[in-house]
Design a protein around this motif. Structure first.
Motif, PDB file in Angstrom:
ATOM      1  N   GLY A  31       0.875  -1.170   0.000  1.00 61.86           N
ATOM      2  CA  GLY A  31       0.000   0.000   0.000  1.00 61.86           C
ATOM      3  C   GLY A  31       0.910   1.218   0.000  1.00 61.86           C
ATOM      4  N   GLN A  32       0.428   2.315   0.380  1.00 64.13           N
ATOM      5  CA  GLN A  32       1.248   3.520   0.457  1.00 64.13           C
ATOM      6  C   GLN A  32       1.813   3.649   1.866  1.00 64.13           C
ATOM      7  N   TRP A  33       3.061   4.096   1.974  1.00 65.98           N
ATOM      8  CA  TRP A  33       3.708   4.207   3.290  1.00 65.98           C
ATOM      9  C   TRP A  33       2.990   5.199   4.187  1.00 65.98           C
ATOM     10  N   ASN A  34       2.418   6.242   3.599  1.00 64.30           N
ATOM     11  CA  ASN A  34       1.733   7.225   4.435  1.00 64.30           C
ATOM     12  C   ASN A  34       0.505   6.621   5.116  1.00 64.30           C
ATOM     13  N   TRP A  35      -0.088   5.575   4.549  1.00 67.28           N
ATOM     14  CA  TRP A  35      -1.222   4.910   5.203  1.00 67.28           C
ATOM     15  C   TRP A  35      -0.798   4.333   6.549  1.00 67.28           C
ATOM     16  N   HIS A  36       0.362   3.725   6.573  1.00 67.55           N
ATOM     17  CA  HIS A  36       0.860   3.111   7.810  1.00 67.55           C
ATOM     18  C   HIS A  36       1.184   4.181   8.854  1.00 67.55           C
ATOM     19  N   ALA A  37       1.776   5.271   8.394  1.00 68.32           N
ATOM     20  CA  ALA A  37       2.089   6.366   9.312  1.00 68.32           C
ATOM     21  C   ALA A  37       0.799   6.964   9.885  1.00 68.32           C
ATOM     22  N   ILE A  38      -0.184   7.153   9.035  1.00 69.70           N
ATOM     23  CA  ILE A  38      -1.466   7.692   9.491  1.00 69.70           C
ATOM     24  C   ILE A  38      -2.113   6.745  10.490  1.00 69.70           C
ATOM     25  N   PHE A  39      -2.042   5.445  10.232  1.00 64.72           N
ATOM     26  CA  PHE A  39      -2.631   4.474  11.151  1.00 64.72           C
ATOM     27  C   PHE A  39      -1.967   4.531  12.520  1.00 64.72           C
ATOM     28  N   VAL A  40      -0.639   4.603  12.554  1.00 62.84           N
ATOM     29  CA  VAL A  40       0.070   4.646  13.841  1.00 62.84           C
ATOM     30  C   VAL A  40      -0.238   5.952  14.573  1.00 62.84           C
ATOM     31  N   VAL A  41      -0.290   7.061  13.867  1.00 61.39           N
ATOM     32  CA  VAL A  41      -0.633   8.340  14.508  1.00 61.39           C
ATOM     33  C   VAL A  41      -2.073   8.308  15.022  1.00 61.39           C
ATOM     34  N   ALA A  42      -2.984   7.736  14.247  1.00 59.45           N
ATOM     35  CA  ALA A  42      -4.377   7.615  14.689  1.00 59.45           C
ATOM     36  C   ALA A  42      -4.474   6.711  15.916  1.00 59.45           C
ATOM     37  N   LEU A  43      -3.704   5.629  15.927  1.00 57.50           N
ATOM     38  CA  LEU A  43      -3.683   4.726  17.076  1.00 57.50           C
ATOM     39  C   LEU A  43      -3.185   5.455  18.325  1.00 57.50           C
ATOM     40  N   ALA A  44      -2.123   6.235  18.183  1.00 60.66           N
ATOM     41  CA  ALA A  44      -1.599   7.012  19.310  1.00 60.66           C
ATOM     42  C   ALA A  44      -2.614   8.050  19.776  1.00 60.66           C
ATOM     43  N   THR A  45      -3.304   8.688  18.842  1.00 58.93           N
ATOM     44  CA  THR A  45      -4.320   9.680  19.201  1.00 58.93           C
ATOM     45  C   THR A  45      -5.482   9.035  19.949  1.00 58.93           C
ATOM     46  N   ILE A  46      -5.922   7.887  19.466  1.00 56.83           N
ATOM     47  CA  ILE A  46      -7.000   7.159  20.155  1.00 56.83           C
ATOM     48  C   ILE A  46      -6.558   6.786  21.557  1.00 56.83           C
ATOM     49  N   GLY A  47      -5.328   6.304  21.705  1.00 56.99           N
ATOM     50  CA  GLY A  47      -4.807   5.961  23.024  1.00 56.99           C
ATOM     51  C   GLY A  47      -4.770   7.157  23.952  1.00 56.99           C
ATOM     52  N   PHE A  48      -4.342   8.316  23.428  1.00 59.79           N
ATOM     53  CA  PHE A  48      -4.300   9.530  24.249  1.00 59.79           C
ATOM     54  C   PHE A  48      -5.696   9.948  24.690  1.00 59.79           C
ATOM     55  N   VAL A  49      -6.637   9.917  23.770  1.00 59.21           N
ATOM     56  CA  VAL A  49      -8.014  10.325  24.085  1.00 59.21           C
ATOM     57  C   VAL A  49      -8.631   9.385  25.123  1.00 59.21           C
ATOM     58  N   VAL A  50      -8.446   8.095  24.951  1.00 64.27           N
ATOM     59  CA  VAL A  50      -9.002   7.132  25.907  1.00 64.27           C
ATOM     60  C   VAL A  50      -8.350   7.300  27.278  1.00 64.27           C
ATOM     61  N   ALA A  51      -7.034   7.484  27.309  1.00 62.78           N
ATOM     62  CA  ALA A  51      -6.344   7.687  28.598  1.00 62.78           C
ATOM     63  C   ALA A  51      -6.843   8.961  29.276  1.00 62.78           C
ATOM     64  N   TYR A  52      -7.057  10.003  28.500  1.00 65.54           N
ATOM     65  CA  TYR A  52      -7.566  11.260  29.063  1.00 65.54           C
ATOM     66  C   TYR A  52      -8.973  11.063  29.642  1.00 65.54           C
ATOM     67  N   GLN A  53      -9.812  10.339  28.918  1.00 68.85           N
ATOM     68  CA  GLN A  53     -11.165  10.067  29.417  1.00 68.85           C
ATOM     69  C   GLN A  53     -11.132   9.227  30.687  1.00 68.85           C
ATOM     70  N   VAL A  54     -10.270   8.250  30.733  1.00 66.01           N
ATOM     71  CA  VAL A  54     -10.147   7.416  31.938  1.00 66.01           C
ATOM     72  C   VAL A  54      -9.725   8.287  33.116  1.00 66.01           C
ATOM     73  N   ARG A  55      -8.765   9.159  32.891  1.00 65.47           N
ATOM     74  CA  ARG A  55      -8.321  10.062  33.965  1.00 65.47           C
ATOM     75  C   ARG A  55      -9.464  10.964  34.435  1.00 65.47           C
ATOM     76  N   ARG A  56     -10.249  11.472  33.502  1.00 65.02           N
ATOM     77  CA  ARG A  56     -11.378  12.339  33.868  1.00 65.02           C
ATOM     78  C   ARG A  56     -12.448  11.575  34.637  1.00 65.02           C
ATOM     79  N   VAL A  57     -12.775  10.364  34.194  1.00 67.96           N
ATOM     80  CA  VAL A  57     -13.793   9.568  34.881  1.00 67.96           C
ATOM     81  C   VAL A  57     -13.345   9.245  36.297  1.00 67.96           C
ATOM     82  N   ARG A  58     -12.079   8.911  36.466  1.00 68.47           N
ATOM     83  CA  ARG A  58     -11.567   8.603  37.806  1.00 68.47           C
ATOM     84  C   ARG A  58     -11.635   9.842  38.710  1.00 68.47           C
ATOM     85  N   ALA A  59     -11.286  11.004  38.159  1.00 68.25           N
ATOM     86  CA  ALA A  59     -11.332  12.236  38.946  1.00 68.25           C
ATOM     87  C   ALA A  59     -12.770  12.595  39.308  1.00 68.25           C
TER      88      ALA A  59
END
Length: 121
Positions: free
Chosen positions: A82-110
């Motif tokens: 496929g195109q290399w930028n697809w893989h880069a976009i997927f990894v960045v999207a995965l990191a963004t999803i992880g950050f958002v979920v971690a932030y939500q978990v922190r907020r729910v706990r607080a």
């Protein structure tokens, strides 16, 4: 999981095993460039159900590393990339999803501590 000392380790082992099993399925089925890779973001989001920021971070990092290994393996075998930028976009999207979920978990706990006056496990 009733023993809190072992529960922490068990959560991490469980999350790691889920990612490794998904990776094995993708490798055996040669489904690396298929829609089945949506399983990685799903596992990151599902790890948030344990309400542990560290577990979400662990799952995100392991999923990104394993995906990168699959990309490298596919490249070494000379299979279609496929195109290399697809893989880069997927990894960045995965990191963004992880950050958002971690932030939500922190907020729910607080919010839980604030409104209910008790600590989540």
């Amino acid at each position: 999981l009733r023993n809190e000392r072992r529960a922490g380790v068990t959560r991490f082992v469980w999350a790691g095993a889920d990612i490794l099993l998904l990776t094995a399925v993708l490798k055996v089925d040669d489904a690396f460039l298929s829609p089945l890779i949506v399983g990685y973001p799903m596992l990151v989001v599902a790890s948030g159900l344990w309400f542990r920021v560290s577990l979400v971070a662990f799952t995100t990092v392991v999923a990104a590393l394993v995906y990168s290994v699959l990309v490298f393996d596919n490249y070494c075998r000379g299979a279609g990339q496929g195109q290399w930028n697809w893989h880069a976009i997927f990894v960045v999207a995965l990191a963004t999803i992880g950050f958002v979920v971690a932030y939500q978990v922190r907020r729910v706990r607080a919010l839980s501590r604030f409104y209910e006056g008790r600590h989540l496990p």
